[in-house]
Design an enzyme around this catalytic site. Structure first.
Site, short mmCIF file in Angstrom:
data_model
loop_
_atom_site.label_atom_id
_atom_site.label_comp_id
_atom_site.label_asym_id
_atom_site.label_seq_id
_atom_site.Cartn_x
_atom_site.Cartn_y
_atom_site.Cartn_z
N HIS A 254 -4.88 -7.79 0.70
CA HIS A 254 -4.16 -6.51 0.70
C HIS A 254 -3.28 -6.33 1.92
O HIS A 254 -2.23 -5.69 1.84
CB HIS A 254 -5.18 -5.38 0.61
CG HIS A 254 -4.59 -4.02 0.47
ND1 HIS A 254 -3.82 -3.66 -0.61
CD2 HIS A 254 -4.63 -2.93 1.29
CE1 HIS A 254 -3.43 -2.40 -0.47
NE2 HIS A 254 -3.90 -1.93 0.67
N TYR B 39 -3.10 10.60 -0.79
CA TYR B 39 -4.15 10.44 -1.80
C TYR B 39 -4.29 11.66 -2.69
O TYR B 39 -4.81 11.55 -3.80
CB TYR B 39 -5.49 10.15 -1.12
CG TYR B 39 -5.61 8.73 -0.62
CD1 TYR B 39 -6.14 7.73 -1.42
CD2 TYR B 39 -5.18 8.38 0.66
CE1 TYR B 39 -6.25 6.42 -0.97
CE2 TYR B 39 -5.26 7.08 1.12
CZ TYR B 39 -5.80 6.11 0.30
OH TYR B 39 -5.89 4.81 0.73
N ASP C 82 0.84 -1.19 0.00
CA ASP C 82 0.00 0.00 0.00
C ASP C 82 0.89 1.26 0.00
O ASP C 82 1.82 1.34 -0.80
CB ASP C 82 -0.95 -0.04 1.20
CG ASP C 82 -2.09 0.97 1.09
OD1 ASP C 82 -3.09 0.65 0.42
OD2 ASP C 82 -1.97 2.06 1.66
#
Length: 383
Positions: A355, A305, A183
């Site tokens: 994930h 982000y 991630d």
């Protein structure tokens, strides 16, 4: 009792021992808010198991948090290139071996250093401080957990966070090190391997790479990878709304989720349920969300982000890289695609896992990393 907390003799900075703690007033406030927060009415979308993309079910109000202080924890002050000071929290297992290899493990969102608790547990069971072959460092990234958050007058970006993580490794006295992540941690590891000579290699469990421009190479995938790619496409089609919100309305979602622990549980809990191969224990989800609430991690942590959709093109990484392929990863990049962007010297494909690889499959991930480390440290070339 085995002591994994001895700072390496060559450390340039002296981290202070740290105990993970809960502010009692903050905890009481959270519990009061939970008691007062109404839970939305039961409807088809939040009560059954066949709602497709509607996801989060109605939560209960039980609260739990892992005991973290059985692992050495530290706090260290690090200054960035502009002279700004950051307090960086990290969990570590230090070795007494003079030739121990330093490796940093970097978490992502909505994770934390807690993702690596089981992996650290396995290392403690396998090695004593005297024969541990590695110095293992798991920091809280800037904005996460007990580490400092972004300054209000600064547009923090991932390069600055990576700079601070790099300086942490150098400050601990390491002249060379390795990086591992998934991630956001995969982006930190990639940036380290790209920018810093001291980073001798990276290992990723999320290897976000576009298909090669060469059409033949782009189609060089097997049936299993094709099925995983289809799941990845479904995530891009139906699962990216949260990322768009984080990246384009960062302030709004930060204020909304900071107003209610129940809202935060719904927002983050959904990800732990949807992004894993098997649902994690409820206590794991509650501990993770509690850490976010009690340390004000949200909204301090979602700055990456804002640049997520810029997708800068990183150069080919010549350093020795490892790749653990877990089929339920959100970005299940085929091996040939990853090899088009980096020097893959170690590769393992698993039949299960999603994930949060370090949390879901710690034994498998650790085995992969241990298989990769000597190849990376020796500077080996392609498989």
């Amino acid at each position: 009792m085995a002591d994994y907390s001895k700072i390496p003799a060559g450390a340039k900075l002296q981290p202070k021992p740290f105990k993970c703690h809960v502010d009692e007033e903050k905890l009481k406030h959270m519990l009061d808010l939970l008691k007062l927060s109404p839970i939305g009415p039961a409807v088809w979308e939040n009560t059954g198991k066949d709602q497709g993309e509607t996801k989060m079910s109605r939560p209960d109000r039980k609260h739990g948090m892992h005991h973290l202080n059985s692992f050495p924890q530290f706090m260290i002050s690090i200054q960035d290139s502009e002279g700004r000071d950051y307090d960086v929290h990290f969990m570590a297992l230090f070795s007494e071996k003079p030739d121990a290899i330093p490796i940093g493990f970097y978490h992502g969102w909505p994770g934390s250093f807690m993702e690596f608790l089981e992996l650290f547990t396995l290392l403690k069971k396998k090695y004593s401080p005297k024969d541990l072959p590695y110095h293992v460092i798991a920091p809280s990234l800037i904005g996460y957990g007990y580490s400092s958050g972004p300054a209000r007058d600064l547009d923090l970006h991932l390069d600055r966070t990576t700079e601070i993580m790099h300086k942490l490794m150098l400050g601990l006295g390491f002249t060379s090190y390795l990086a591992q992540g998934g991630d956001v941690g995969s982006m930190v590891s990639k940036t380290m391997a790209t920018k810093y000579d001291e980073c001798k290699g990276m290992h990723l469990n999320m290897f976000a790479s576009p298909p090669p421009q060469d059409e033949a190479k782009a189609k060089d995938i097997d049936e299993f990878e094709a099925q995983c790619l289809q799941r990845g496409q479904e995530f891009r089609d139906k699962g990216m709304a949260y990322a768009l919100e984080h990246g384009t309305r960062t302030g709004t979602i930060g204020l909304v989720l900071s107003s209610s622990p129940l809202a935060m549980l719904a927002w983050i809990g959904e990800k732990f349920l949807e992004w894993t191969d098997e649902d994690p224990p409820l206590d794991t989800i509650l501990a993770s969300v509690s850490l976010y609430w009690l340390t004000d991690t949200f909204p301090r942590c979602i700055y990456p982000y804002r640049r997520l959709f810029e997708r800068p093109q990183l150069p080919y990484i010549n350093k020795p890289c490892g790749y653990s392929y877990f089929p339920k990863e959100l970005v299940p990049t085929p091996r040939s695609w990853a090899a088009a962007t980096a020097n893959i010297v170690s590769y393992s494909r698993h039949t299960g896992g999603g994930h949060f690889a370090a949390m879901e499959k710690p034994a498998e991930l650790l085995a992969d990393v241990e298989e990769w480390i000597p190849k990376a440290w020796k500077g080996e070339s392609k498989l």
